[in-house]
Design an enzyme around this catalytic site. Structure first.
Site, PDB file in Angstrom:
ATOM      1  N   SER A   1       5.826  -1.850   7.649  1.00 51.17           N
ATOM      2  CA  SER A   1       4.639  -1.012   7.856  1.00 51.17           C
ATOM      3  C   SER A   1       4.055  -1.229   9.253  1.00 51.17           C
ATOM      4  CB  SER A   1       3.576  -1.296   6.785  1.00 51.17           C
ATOM      5  OG  SER A   1       2.670  -0.230   6.683  1.00 51.17           O
TER       6      SER A   1
ATOM      7  N   LYS B   1       2.614   6.873   7.063  1.00 54.86           N
ATOM      8  CA  LYS B   1       3.933   6.554   7.611  1.00 54.86           C
ATOM      9  C   LYS B   1       5.065   7.268   6.873  1.00 54.86           C
ATOM     10  CE  LYS B   1       2.653   1.991   9.440  1.00 54.86           C
ATOM     11  NZ  LYS B   1       1.272   1.801   8.978  1.00 54.86           N
TER      12      LYS B   1
ATOM     13  N   LYS C   1       6.085   3.514  -0.606  1.00 55.65           N
ATOM     14  CA  LYS C   1       5.233   2.990   0.462  1.00 55.65           C
ATOM     15  C   LYS C   1       3.881   2.516  -0.069  1.00 55.65           C
ATOM     16  CE  LYS C   1       4.714   2.089   4.825  1.00 55.65           C
ATOM     17  NZ  LYS C   1       3.844   0.957   4.429  1.00 55.65           N
TER      18      LYS C   1
ATOM     19  N   SER D   1      -1.691   3.591   5.310  1.00 53.91           N
ATOM     20  CA  SER D   1      -0.298   3.552   5.763  1.00 53.91           C
ATOM     21  C   SER D   1       0.628   4.499   5.015  1.00 53.91           C
ATOM     22  CB  SER D   1       0.257   2.124   5.670  1.00 53.91           C
ATOM     23  OG  SER D   1      -0.214   1.345   6.743  1.00 53.91           O
TER      24      SER D   1
END
Length: 406
Positions: free
Chosen positions: A142, A79, A245, A76
């Site tokens: 997320s 992202k 993140k 992720s």
């Protein structure tokens, strides 16, 4: 030409400006190798992860790294690039935070088996959701479904959005990154590295600060479903963390990109392939704590302030002001600011008009303990036009005598 040497004080740092004819090569800028007996630097703490990097945001100086260029599944962390593109689209006026996005079936978890068990915002087909909410669904929750919805809205479909992601990766100079998805679920041929993730994060903070501001929010509720930000370091009382993140898949392990501040200093850490969500936070905190404790970031030279001046031969002005092309930030061992010095080297023995603004005429060398730790282009601050015929003729005569007797 008469060489004039100046010494002056800039932000409490003593600089010695000296003109030396010729060119120089870039020197090793690893501060951890340039230690002083008075201020020895301890080794980087042992980091239990497959790869990591610690970088200063302002200077770009890498303070610690291991396997930083190894290509790994980003999970992720992908992202961050998705968010960067959304931020750029808002910044350019192509979309706005208040825009309403109609959710399609491809952003519906129930209709997409690949989303089973993954992070979601829990969107439903036909929902009308604002860009602001979808951005929070991506950055805080997320949400893989939110990524698909925004990819469709910004670029028409996921494939075109992925092309944008890879184009931006090339523009940012990322050497070990290639995207295949908009959300980061494992896909063959998709990879990134610790260094590239640090650079993407630096660009996010620098280029789209409004988008980055979302990352410090600790929770978000959509359709009565409340979810906490997965970055546990936001709650840490010892660090001032405001992003960035988390990421996890079976093949990637547990990843975390973190940014924190201490005064005007900002550090970015990337930890990839930790063994658990708790471990990625522990290892990230180790890096950040070590960096803040033993380093500081200084701004020794502003582009708007003259660093040196030189004779401008055949110009409408006798001298030309010289400085850096942009503000200079350096990350140095803490407590060494008084030992930092600078000198400059001209590319040629004489500067002849016309000279244009930002024209590179030499190199600024920053030294610590007699070693060059960084170099920046030396540029013309303001245009110097060609002088009149009589002043040029006079300069020819003066310069001729100078070359004979100088």
């Amino acid at each position: 030409m008469k060489h004039i040497f100046n010494s002056f004080l800039i932000n409490s740092i003593v600089f010695f400006s000296a003109m030396v004819i010729g060119t120089t090569s870039f020197a090793d800028t690893s501060f951890t190798k340039n230690t002083s007996l008075n201020n020895p630097l301890p080794n980087v703490p042992k980091i239990n992860a497959e790869a990591y990097i610690l970088m200063d945001y302002h200077s770009g100086q890498v303070l610690a790294e291991d396997n930083a260029d190894a290509r790994r599944d980003p999970a992720s962390l992908t992202k961050i690039m998705t968010s960067y593109i959304i931020g750029q689209a808002v910044k350019s006026g192509k979309i706005s935070h208040s825009d309403r996005v109609t959710i399609g079936t491809d952003a519906w978890a129930t209709g997409n088996p690949q989303f089973k068990g993954s992070s979601l915002m829990f969107l439903k087909p036909g929902d009308s959701v604002s860009v602001a909410d979808l951005s929070r669904g991506i950055n805080l929750q997320s949400g893989n479904d939110a990524c698909v919805a925004m990819a469709n809205y910004v670029a028409g479909d996921q494939d075109h959005f992925v092309s944008l992601m890879n184009n931006y990766a090339a523009t940012l100079g990322l050497q070990n990154t290639h995207f295949k998805t908009v959300h980061g679920l494992d896909a063959q041929g998709q990879y990134s590295s610790a260094r590239d993730m640090a650079l993407i994060s630096q660009a996010l903070i620098r280029d789209v600060p409004e988008e980055y501001a979302i990352y410090k929010e600790k929770e978000f509720t959509f359709d009565k479903i409340r979810q906490r930000n997965r970055n546990g370091l936001l709650w840490d009382k010892d660090l001032q963390v405001d992003g960035i993140k988390t990421g996890h898949t079976k093949s990637a392990g547990y990843n975390l990109v973190t940014s924190a501040t201490q005064g005007s200093m900002r550090l970015i850490s990337v930890v990839l392939g930790a063994s658990s969500s708790k471990k990625r936070e522990i290892e990230s905190k180790k890096l950040l704590t070590w960096g803040f404790r033993f380093f500081e970031t200084v701004e020794p030279l502003k582009a708007s302030k003259e660093f040196a001046s030189e004779p401008a031969w055949f110009g409408d002005s006798d001298r030309v002001q010289l400085s850096a092309e942009r503000d200079v930030y350096l990350t140095i061992p803490r407590g060494r600011i008084a030992d930092l010095k600078a000198s400059y080297v001209l590319n040629s023995t004489e500067l002849h008009a016309p000279l244009v603004k930002n024209q590179v005429v030499g190199t600024i060398n920053f030294q610590l303990d007699g070693k060059t730790i960084d170099q920046r282009p030396l540029v013309v601050m303001s245009e110097v036009k060609e002088g009149g015929i009589f002043s040029r003729a006079l300069d020819h005569i003066i310069l001729l005598f100078h070359r004979w007797f100088g």
